[in-house]
Each structure stands twice: as structure tokens, then as C-alpha cells.
Design a protein around this motif. Structure first.
Motif, PDB file in Angstrom:
ATOM      1  N   ALA A   1       7.138  -3.253  24.033  1.00  0.00           N
ATOM      2  CA  ALA A   1       7.979  -2.499  24.956  1.00  0.00           C
ATOM      3  C   ALA A   1       7.792  -1.000  24.801  1.00  0.00           C
ATOM      4  N   ILE A   2       8.326  -0.284  25.763  1.00  0.00           N
ATOM      5  CA  ILE A   2       8.317   1.178  25.746  1.00  0.00           C
ATOM      6  C   ILE A   2       9.760   1.656  25.686  1.00  0.00           C
ATOM      7  N   LYS A   3       9.996   2.590  24.781  1.00  0.00           N
ATOM      8  CA  LYS A   3      11.340   3.123  24.598  1.00  0.00           C
ATOM      9  C   LYS A   3      11.648   4.164  25.666  1.00  0.00           C
ATOM     10  N   LYS A   4      12.854   4.094  26.214  1.00  0.00           N
ATOM     11  CA  LYS A   4      13.281   5.048  27.234  1.00  0.00           C
ATOM     12  C   LYS A   4      14.723   5.467  26.967  1.00  0.00           C
ATOM     13  N   SER A   5      15.030   6.691  27.339  1.00  0.00           N
ATOM     14  CA  SER A   5      16.399   7.189  27.290  1.00  0.00           C
ATOM     15  C   SER A   5      16.809   7.552  28.705  1.00  0.00           C
ATOM     16  N   SER A   6      17.970   7.098  29.112  1.00  0.00           N
ATOM     17  CA  SER A   6      18.416   7.369  30.481  1.00  0.00           C
ATOM     18  C   SER A   6      19.897   7.701  30.486  1.00  0.00           C
ATOM     19  N   SER A   7      20.385   8.172  31.617  1.00  0.00           N
ATOM     20  CA  SER A   7      21.819   8.355  31.786  1.00  0.00           C
ATOM     21  C   SER A   7      22.455   6.980  31.983  1.00  0.00           C
ATOM     22  N   LEU A   8      23.771   6.956  32.071  1.00  0.00           N
ATOM     23  CA  LEU A   8      24.460   5.682  32.274  1.00  0.00           C
ATOM     24  C   LEU A   8      24.387   5.216  33.721  1.00  0.00           C
ATOM     25  N   ASP A   9      23.842   6.046  34.589  1.00  0.00           N
ATOM     26  CA  ASP A   9      23.686   5.683  35.994  1.00  0.00           C
ATOM     27  C   ASP A   9      22.625   4.600  36.144  1.00  0.00           C
ATOM     28  N   ASP A  10      22.955   3.539  36.854  1.00  0.00           N
ATOM     29  CA  ASP A  10      22.032   2.397  36.987  1.00  0.00           C
ATOM     30  C   ASP A  10      20.743   2.792  37.691  1.00  0.00           C
ATOM     31  N   ASN A  11      20.834   3.666  38.681  1.00  0.00           N
ATOM     32  CA  ASN A  11      19.623   4.081  39.402  1.00  0.00           C
ATOM     33  C   ASN A  11      18.660   4.832  38.483  1.00  0.00           C
ATOM     34  N   ASP A  12      19.207   5.715  37.638  1.00  0.00           N
ATOM     35  CA  ASP A  12      18.372   6.451  36.692  1.00  0.00           C
ATOM     36  C   ASP A  12      17.752   5.499  35.687  1.00  0.00           C
ATOM     37  N   ALA A  13      18.561   4.556  35.190  1.00  0.00           N
ATOM     38  CA  ALA A  13      18.051   3.586  34.217  1.00  0.00           C
ATOM     39  C   ALA A  13      16.930   2.755  34.822  1.00  0.00           C
ATOM     40  N   MET A  14      17.104   2.348  36.097  1.00  0.00           N
ATOM     41  CA  MET A  14      16.090   1.512  36.732  1.00  0.00           C
ATOM     42  C   MET A  14      14.795   2.286  36.963  1.00  0.00           C
ATOM     43  N   GLU A  15      14.904   3.588  37.253  1.00  0.00           N
ATOM     44  CA  GLU A  15      13.700   4.406  37.407  1.00  0.00           C
ATOM     45  C   GLU A  15      12.921   4.459  36.095  1.00  0.00           C
ATOM     46  N   LYS A  16      13.643   4.631  34.987  1.00  0.00           N
ATOM     47  CA  LYS A  16      12.985   4.674  33.671  1.00  0.00           C
ATOM     48  C   LYS A  16      12.363   3.317  33.333  1.00  0.00           C
ATOM     49  N   VAL A  17      13.062   2.239  33.692  1.00  0.00           N
ATOM     50  CA  VAL A  17      12.535   0.893  33.460  1.00  0.00           C
ATOM     51  C   VAL A  17      11.259   0.679  34.268  1.00  0.00           C
ATOM     52  N   ASP A  18      11.271   1.093  35.529  1.00  0.00           N
ATOM     53  CA  ASP A  18      10.083   0.955  36.375  1.00  0.00           C
ATOM     54  C   ASP A  18       8.903   1.736  35.807  1.00  0.00           C
TER      55      ASP A  18
END
Length: 343
Positions: free
Chosen positions: A199-216
Motif C-alpha cells: 500500500a501507499i500511505k496518504k494523509s487527508s482531511s476528514l472530508d470524504d471527497n479529499d480522502a477519495m482523491e488521495k485514495v485514487d
């Protein structure tokens, strides 16, 4: 003889006047609790072919003829034809719906100018059952047809339909549980074996849209690094997985790892790391629908755990069962696991 005539006159008089005291329409709300998860219940109501097997608006006629709309039609409908006067001919159409939350139906009876409406709101209880909040509104009927509403109220058909559905859904639920199928809104306590991810580690805000962008972003890097010269893969990539390890409410940040099951013998590419999801007891449920509804599903999990006096951890494991980029948001499905804290 005179007394008989007076009695008949009184009966006629009562017949003429009684409708004044009867309602000229139905506008009632009812609530039912179904011992089944909300996803299974909702699915039965949304699919008119399934709906037709237990509804009682046409149930009095075993020879009724039913037809259904084609799949490409924007709004689904079914039509029926019956030789029985109390069933008649008609059409039911799904006018509006919101996944696992509500469905609005329209009933159009042949020979009548206006329409009846049936609205159902679906609400999941902390125990995993489903509340049906039903609202039936009929068109206004002529004066003497008020007798029909009084003796043949559509509400009786609604009540009988729900009764039939409740029996049917128990059979279906038992069958699907034996098959190991998980429905949206159903909770299970399971023993999860150790999961090893690349996996790749990511840090995001609690906003789901931001998290999904980092996941993508993470998945795009992983897939590009694994693709071969034929623009395909040499092995099954399995289900995309997101492991959330830390949620900082004060800083409004969370740490997550996006990846796939570890492939033995494969060299980790730049930015990728080996991540272990520990074995243990987990609470499992299914999330179905758009990503911005995930918080609601997580809250339902915690409500359920609280009702069962189960203490949950802060970490989350989410396994995507279909591709978010290629699947309609209403049909997105993910399994969500939250670890159970044991003493």
C-alpha cells in the motif's frame, strides 16, 4: 306494513346521508418494523418484479395479467389487467427513490382521472431491523364511492402486503445467510485473519471527497507500477483496500493506506510499503451507495455496537467490491471492518 315502509324509508335516508360522515379520500401514515436489514428490505420494494410477488393491490385475482417496463425506461412501472371489478386495470410507477432511504410510488387506476400515491421511508434501527414509515394518499372520490373507501380501503391492501412481505423476507434472509451473503444494514461479528497489504500511505482531511482523491492517487501509482507490456496484469489484483489507522479530530486529519493484497515475490515499488492489518475480532457490515453516505453507515455500526455493549476501536478497514470509477454511485459496495476491543 306501515312500520316496514317507515323502516325502509329510514334505511334509504341513512344510505343517502351516511357518506356525509365518511372521508372522501385516504391520507394515512403507518409504521411497521421488519426483522431484516435495510438493504434487503429496500431491494424488495425497489424491484417491481419482486414487489409484484407479495403486493395485495392485485392479490385478490390469481389470474391477473402483469407486464413490466423495459430496463432502459427511465422510471420503472408495471401494469395489470383483471376481470375482477375490485382489482380492475391499473399501473404502478416508481416516481422517485433514494437508495436505502425512500421510494415514492404512483398508482393509476383505469377509469379514474387522478392518482393515488404511496411513499415509504426506510429507517434502520440500532438492532439492524428496518422501520417502514408508510404514507398512503388516495385521490378524492365521488360522494357514494366513499362507501368503497370505507369498506375496501387501500390501507387494508397495504397492511396485507406488508404482512405477506414480512413472511417472504424471513425465508429470503435465512437463505442468504446460509449462503454467506452480506446485505447492506446487516452486522456480523467475525474473526479476521491477518491481512498483508502492499500500500501507499496518504494523509487527508476528514472530508470524504479529499480522502477519495488521495485514495485514487495511491491506486493509480500502484496499478501503473504493476501493469505489463500488454497493458494488463500478470496476476489477480484482488479487491482494492483502504486501511485507516489514525483519525485526528483536532487537526481534522486522518492517515490511511490504500493498496491491494500483498503478492509474494513482488518487489515493492517506490512509495509502496508492506502494511499489516492485525487479526482479531471485527464488526463487519456492508456499505452501499455514494461515498458521502459512508459516515452514516459508520454511525450505524457504532450504534449497533453500543446496543450490544461492544467496544470498537478507531481503525477502519474498507474493501471495495466494485470499481468506484466504473460503477454508478448508487451501486457502489464496500465491506467495512472495525476492530472490536476485547479485555
Amino acid at each position: 306494513m306501515k312500520q316496514i315502509n317507515i323502516f325502509l324509508i329510514v334505511l334509504v335516508f341513512l344510505f343517502v346521508l351516511f357518506p356525509f360522515f365518511l372521508s372522501n379520500k385516504v391520507d394515512e401514515k403507518l409504521t411497521y418494523e421488519i426483522e431484516a436489514p435495510i438493504g434487503l428490505v429496500y431491494d424488495e420494494f425497489l424491484d417491481l418484479r419482486k414487489f409484484s410477488k407479495w403486493e395485495q393491490f392485485t392479490g385478490q385475482d390469481s389470474t391477473v395479467i402483469k407486464t413490466f417496463s423495459e430496463e432502459e425506461i427511465e422510471k420503472e412501472f408495471s401494469e395489470w389487467k383483471s376481470t375482477k371489478s375490485d382489482v380492475g386495470n391499473g399501473k404502478i410507477k416508481i416516481d422517485n427513490f433514494e437508495m436505502n432511504q425512500s421510494i415514492d410510488y404512483i398508482f393509476k387506476y383505469e377509469g379514474w382521472e387522478d392518482e393515488d400515491t404511496l411513499s415509504i421511508d426506510f429507517e434502520q434501527t440500532s438492532s439492524g431491523n428496518t422501520l417502514l414509515n408508510v404514507h398512503y394518499t388516495s385521490q378524492e372520490v365521488p360522494f357514494y364511492y366513499r362507501y368503497f373507501l370505507f369498506f375496501k380501503s387501500p390501507l387494508k391492501k397495504v397492511e396485507k402486503s406488508i404482512e405477506n412481505f414480512n413472511e417472504l423476507v424471513k425465508v429470503r434472509l435465512d437463505k442468504e445467510r446460509k449462503e454467506g451473503k452480506l446485505n447492506y444494514g446487516e452486522f456480523r461479528l467475525i474473526k479476521l485473519n491477518k491481512q498483508v497489504l502492499m500500500a501507499i500511505k496518504k494523509s487527508s482531511s476528514l472530508d470524504d471527497n479529499d480522502a477519495m482523491e488521495k485514495v485514487d492517487e495511491a491506486f493509480e501509482v500502484i496499478y501503473k507500477s504493476l501493469i505489463n507490456e500488454e497493458d494488463s496484469y500478470d496476476f489477480d489484483l484482488g479487491f482494492p483496500t483502504v486501511y485507516t489507522t489514525e483519525i485526528d479530530s483536532e487537526k481534522k486529519k486522518k492517515t490511511l493506506f490504500a493498496g491491494i493484497n500483498f503478492v509474494e515475490g513482488l518487489t515493492l515499488q517506490k512509495g509502496m510499503q508492506r502494511v499489516i492489518v492485525p487479526e482479531g475480532e471485527y464488526l463487519l457490515t456492508m456499505h452501499q451507495g455514494s461515498r458521502n453516505k459512508k459516515k452514516h453507515t459508520l454511525q450505524l455500526m457504532r450504534n449497533y455496537a453500543k446496543s450490544k455493549k461492544i467496544e470498537l476501536g478507531d481503525r477502519e478497514l474498507e474493501v471495495f467490491l466494485n470499481d468506484p470509477k466504473e460503477t454508478d454511485s448508487l451501486q457502489l459496495k464496500t465491506r467495512i471492518y472495525i476492530p472490536i476491543i476485547t479485555n
